[in-house]
Design a protein around this motif. Structure first.
Motif, PDB file in Angstrom:
ATOM      1  N   VAL A  74       0.794  -1.297   0.083  1.00 37.23           N
ATOM      2  CA  VAL A  74       0.074   0.057   0.085  1.00 37.23           C
ATOM      3  C   VAL A  74       0.497   1.271  -0.179  1.00 37.23           C
ATOM      4  N   THR A  75       0.128   2.351  -0.617  1.00 36.10           N
ATOM      5  CA  THR A  75       0.731   3.743   0.168  1.00 36.10           C
ATOM      6  C   THR A  75       0.919   4.370   0.467  1.00 36.10           C
ATOM      7  N   SER A  76       1.080   5.254   1.131  1.00 35.58           N
ATOM      8  CA  SER A  76       0.885   5.929   2.552  1.00 35.58           C
ATOM      9  C   SER A  76      -0.254   6.359   2.589  1.00 35.58           C
ATOM     10  N   GLU A  77      -0.649   7.518   1.178  1.00 36.94           N
ATOM     11  CA  GLU A  77      -1.481   8.227   1.064  1.00 36.94           C
ATOM     12  C   GLU A  77      -2.901   7.029   1.077  1.00 36.94           C
ATOM     13  N   GLN A  78      -2.542   5.616   0.532  1.00 34.65           N
ATOM     14  CA  GLN A  78      -4.138   4.735   0.516  1.00 34.65           C
ATOM     15  C   GLN A  78      -4.281   4.393   2.425  1.00 34.65           C
ATOM     16  N   VAL A  79      -3.023   4.882   3.396  1.00 28.32           N
ATOM     17  CA  VAL A  79      -3.333   4.056   3.821  1.00 28.32           C
ATOM     18  C   VAL A  79      -4.635   5.420   5.194  1.00 28.32           C
ATOM     19  N   GLU A  80      -3.939   6.646   4.747  1.00 35.82           N
ATOM     20  CA  GLU A  80      -4.903   7.894   5.413  1.00 35.82           C
ATOM     21  C   GLU A  80      -6.164   7.762   5.064  1.00 35.82           C
ATOM     22  N   GLN A  81      -5.578   7.607   3.773  1.00 31.24           N
ATOM     23  CA  GLN A  81      -7.431   7.508   3.247  1.00 31.24           C
ATOM     24  C   GLN A  81      -8.100   6.597   2.781  1.00 31.24           C
ATOM     25  N   PHE A  82      -7.704   5.096   4.403  1.00 28.31           N
ATOM     26  CA  PHE A  82      -7.963   3.518   3.697  1.00 28.31           C
ATOM     27  C   PHE A  82      -9.651   3.762   3.418  1.00 28.31           C
ATOM     28  N   GLY A  83     -10.434   4.058   3.934  1.00 28.69           N
ATOM     29  CA  GLY A  83     -11.644   3.745   3.911  1.00 28.69           C
ATOM     30  C   GLY A  83     -12.650   5.022   2.876  1.00 28.69           C
ATOM     31  N   GLU A  84     -11.603   5.108   2.096  1.00 32.64           N
ATOM     32  CA  GLU A  84     -11.963   6.314   1.401  1.00 32.64           C
ATOM     33  C   GLU A  84     -11.925   5.783  -0.363  1.00 32.64           C
ATOM     34  N   LYS A  85     -12.811   5.652  -1.068  1.00 32.42           N
ATOM     35  CA  LYS A  85     -12.366   5.627  -2.985  1.00 32.42           C
ATOM     36  C   LYS A  85     -11.690   4.330  -2.645  1.00 32.42           C
ATOM     37  N   SER A  86     -12.623   3.207  -1.906  1.00 31.54           N
ATOM     38  CA  SER A  86     -12.026   2.341  -2.008  1.00 31.54           C
ATOM     39  C   SER A  86     -12.921   0.864  -2.008  1.00 31.54           C
ATOM     40  N   SER A  87     -12.661  -0.370  -2.905  1.00 31.52           N
ATOM     41  CA  SER A  87     -14.190  -0.986  -2.333  1.00 31.52           C
ATOM     42  C   SER A  87     -14.029  -2.454  -1.079  1.00 31.52           C
ATOM     43  N   ALA A  88     -14.242  -2.678  -0.600  1.00 29.78           N
ATOM     44  CA  ALA A  88     -14.491  -3.006   0.789  1.00 29.78           C
ATOM     45  C   ALA A  88     -14.110  -4.643   0.115  1.00 29.78           C
ATOM     46  N   ALA A  89     -13.324  -4.987  -1.128  1.00 33.68           N
ATOM     47  CA  ALA A  89     -12.817  -5.749  -1.505  1.00 33.68           C
ATOM     48  C   ALA A  89     -11.896  -6.086  -1.074  1.00 33.68           C
ATOM     49  N   TRP A  90     -11.234  -4.622  -1.956  1.00 36.52           N
ATOM     50  CA  TRP A  90      -9.857  -4.336  -1.653  1.00 36.52           C
ATOM     51  C   TRP A  90      -9.168  -4.278  -0.193  1.00 36.52           C
ATOM     52  N   ARG A  91      -9.995  -3.417   0.848  1.00 32.68           N
ATOM     53  CA  ARG A  91     -10.197  -3.095   2.102  1.00 32.68           C
ATOM     54  C   ARG A  91      -9.784  -4.644   2.980  1.00 32.68           C
ATOM     55  N   ASP A  92     -10.991  -5.815   2.440  1.00 25.62           N
ATOM     56  CA  ASP A  92     -10.399  -6.832   2.810  1.00 25.62           C
ATOM     57  C   ASP A  92      -8.927  -7.755   2.496  1.00 25.62           C
ATOM     58  N   GLN A  93      -8.664  -7.317   1.274  1.00 26.23           N
ATOM     59  CA  GLN A  93      -7.415  -7.306   0.940  1.00 26.23           C
ATOM     60  C   GLN A  93      -5.689  -6.539   1.380  1.00 26.23           C
ATOM     61  N   ILE A  94      -5.953  -6.211   1.976  1.00 25.57           N
ATOM     62  CA  ILE A  94      -5.146  -5.692   2.744  1.00 25.57           C
ATOM     63  C   ILE A  94      -4.984  -5.844   4.048  1.00 25.57           C
ATOM     64  N   TRP A  95      -6.128  -6.355   4.506  1.00 23.15           N
ATOM     65  CA  TRP A  95      -6.753  -6.320   5.865  1.00 23.15           C
ATOM     66  C   TRP A  95      -5.604  -8.409   5.967  1.00 23.15           C
ATOM     67  N   THR A  96      -5.892  -8.759   5.061  1.00 16.72           N
ATOM     68  CA  THR A  96      -4.824  -9.819   5.090  1.00 16.72           C
ATOM     69  C   THR A  96      -3.535  -9.684   4.545  1.00 16.72           C
ATOM     70  N   ASP A  97      -3.336  -8.684   3.635  1.00 22.05           N
ATOM     71  CA  ASP A  97      -1.767  -8.378   4.163  1.00 22.05           C
ATOM     72  C   ASP A  97      -1.371  -8.629   5.262  1.00 22.05           C
ATOM     73  N   ALA A  98      -2.390  -7.717   5.076  1.00 21.49           N
ATOM     74  CA  ALA A  98      -1.495  -7.441   7.154  1.00 21.49           C
ATOM     75  C   ALA A  98      -1.674  -8.795   8.096  1.00 21.49           C
ATOM     76  N   ALA A  99      -2.240  -9.449   7.771  1.00 17.69           N
ATOM     77  CA  ALA A  99      -2.880 -10.810   9.097  1.00 17.69           C
ATOM     78  C   ALA A  99      -1.416 -11.402   8.425  1.00 17.69           C
ATOM     79  N   VAL A 100      -1.410 -11.305   7.294  1.00 12.78           N
ATOM     80  CA  VAL A 100      -0.127 -12.882   6.472  1.00 12.78           C
ATOM     81  C   VAL A 100       1.260 -11.954   7.404  1.00 12.78           C
ATOM     82  N   ASP A 101       1.440 -10.263   7.640  1.00 14.56           N
ATOM     83  CA  ASP A 101       2.643  -9.960   7.433  1.00 14.56           C
ATOM     84  C   ASP A 101       3.059 -10.036   9.028  1.00 14.56           C
ATOM     85  N   ILE A 102       2.178  -9.873   9.541  1.00 16.44           N
ATOM     86  CA  ILE A 102       1.695  -9.973  11.529  1.00 16.44           C
ATOM     87  C   ILE A 102       1.963 -11.701  11.798  1.00 16.44           C
ATOM     88  N   LEU A 103       1.544 -12.754  11.302  1.00 18.43           N
ATOM     89  CA  LEU A 103       1.776 -14.022  11.321  1.00 18.43           C
ATOM     90  C   LEU A 103       3.491 -14.017  11.013  1.00 18.43           C
TER      91      LEU A 103
END
Ligand SMILES: [Zn+2]
Length: 449
Positions: free
Chosen positions: A175-204
């Motif tokens: 993700v870009t800093s800008e996308q994190v700062e505007q996470f809920g804006e201009k983004s699809s629900a599917a994209w957010r789930d994808q990034i949250w899954t990326d975050a879960a993978v990173d944490i693990l």
């Protein structure tokens, strides 16, 4: 004799091996990953062609409940909180997707999501119990957790761009800093789930927490818009399954499958409605709401949550008079299935209004095919295109939720009937060896190895 000696030697060797294996297992700390698929209805499991191979595989190798009963209200934040505290809204006080606040000028009540956990959740959580024992927790899009102590790694619903995990995802080019700062804006629900899954993978992969809480959300958005069990909903379920598979793969990659337990759950089910009752229109018609500078103001407001609506009578002196009057009034409105006074609502797990300002004085539940809306003008009841709703009474078959447990701590092949979601937190506490003294329901011992 020789043969007996050999047998004895062999037995000793295998016993030694067994002891070593046990010792290895004991030194390997258990990991629990709780993944919620928002609004996934248990009844979707009845379809043998449900496109969720990962869920099916985890269930086949573990335990599955026919249904899991949510708490009232059958709303996201109250039930996510129940899943990690083991207590219902009468104790944790979470009645909506945030703290319900009442403007002093009598304007419409607001639901404030970004208030600190300590102000919103009045119960001990699994991550607090874990932290006290020196265990670590990661969370991805978990709710009612803002500003919580005891969570080490997170990529929240409203992520902090300076946080460790968002920074790691930015550094990897995910993700870009800008996308994190505007996470809920201009983004699809599917994209957010994808990034949250990326975050879960990173944490693990980088931090290996003892407890990981993951909330997948697009199934809720899609079912609200198109209805449960529709073609769009099936695609949403399939995509959630793909996200779960990526998390399982990450556990395999770090070599932790032998000590990880996966719990897949949903917070509530979904039903379809084509009619909307607007209780605030009734309150306007009764003269309890009126216009002031173009806005509706009053001391009595209904706060709708799909299949239920909470009515707050802010002026305590008016309650004795208004509660019976409004109860009789709404009992006659078609589409309203039941009207509970606060005292009656305590029996279905809502908080007492003497203890919490989140507790309504009246609680309305909708009949099937009806839901509650927020409008204060126009018709009392309107019809609309079919829409997915939750918030109905937790006894409604359509509100029943998902429960699958699989992995290190779980016996394979266990089929449960209907369970309460208040049993999930004590079960996780048992696996992690932490204490939740306020959770009165027993752990699901029958699924544990
Ligand atoms: Zn939900």
């Amino acid at each position: 004799m020789k043969r007996i000696l050999l047998l004895f030697a062999g037995l000793t060797a295998s016993l030694t091996g067994l002891a070593q294996n046990t010792a290895n297992r004991e030194t390997k700390k258990p990991i629990v990953i709780l993944i919620t698929i928002d609004g996934f209805p248990a009844r979707a499991l009845n379809d043998p062609r449900l496109p969720m191979p990962t869920l099916r595989k985890l269930a086949a190798n573990g335990a599955i409940a026919e249904a899991m009963q949510p708490i009232n209200p059958t709303v996201t934040w109250p039930n996510h909180t129940a899943l990690i505290t083991g207590v219902n809204a009468s104790q944790h006080d979470v009645m909506a997707n945030g703290l319900i606040t009442f403007p002093s000028d009598g304007a419409v009540p607001k639901i404030e999501p970004w208030v600190d956990k300590d102000k919103l959740v009045h119960a001990r959580t699994l991550y607090e119990a874990a932290a006290e024992k020196g265990l670590t927790t990661g969370q991805v899009d978990w709710v009612a957790i803002y500003g919580a102590k005891g969570v080490q790694w997170q990529f929240g619903e409203k992520p902090d761009v300076q946080g460790v995990i968002p920074q790691e995802l930015i550094a990897q080019g995910i993700v870009t800093s800008e996308q994190v700062e505007q996470f809920g804006e201009k983004s699809s629900a599917a994209w957010r789930d994808q990034i949250w899954t990326d975050a879960a993978v990173d944490i693990l992969e980088r931090h290996s927490p003892d407890l990981l809480l993951v909330h997948l959300l697009q199934t809720d958005s899609l079912q609200h818009q198109y209805g449960p069990l529709t073609p769009a909903a099936y695609l949403a379920y399939a995509y959630a399954d793909r996200c779960v598979q990526r998390i399982v793969d990450a556990v395999a990659k770090i070599g932790a499958l032998d000590r990880t337990t996966f719990i897949l759950a949903s917070d509530h089910g979904f039903a379809t409605s084509t009619h909307t009752v607007h209780p605030n229109v009734a309150l306007s018609n009764l003269g309890l709401l009126h216009k002031q500078d173009g806005h509706d103001v009053g001391e009595v407001w209904a706060s709708p949550e799909g299949g239920s609506a909470s009515i707050y009578i802010r002026d305590e002196k008016q309650r004795a008079d208004l509660v019976p009057k409004l109860k009789s009034y709404f009992e006659e409105v078609s589409g309203v299935s039941h009207v509970y006074t606060n005292e009656e609502a305590r029996a279905i797990g809502l908080p007492a209004d003497t203890a919490s300002d989140q507790a309504p004085q009246l609680y309305l539940t909708a009949a099937p095919d009806y839901a509650f809306g927020s409008g204060a003008e126009g018709q009392l009841t309107s019809s609309s295109a079919p829409r997915g709703q939750h918030g109905y009474l937790n006894s409604m078959p359509e509100m029943q939720a998902l429960f699958v447990a699989s992995g290190a701590a779980i016996k394979p092949g266990v089929h449960l009937g209907t369970i309460s979601n208040l049993r999930v937190a004590p079960t996780i506490a048992r696996i992690l060896g932490v204490q939740l003294p306020d959770a009165k329901q027993p752990p699901l011992r029958e699924i544990l190895r």
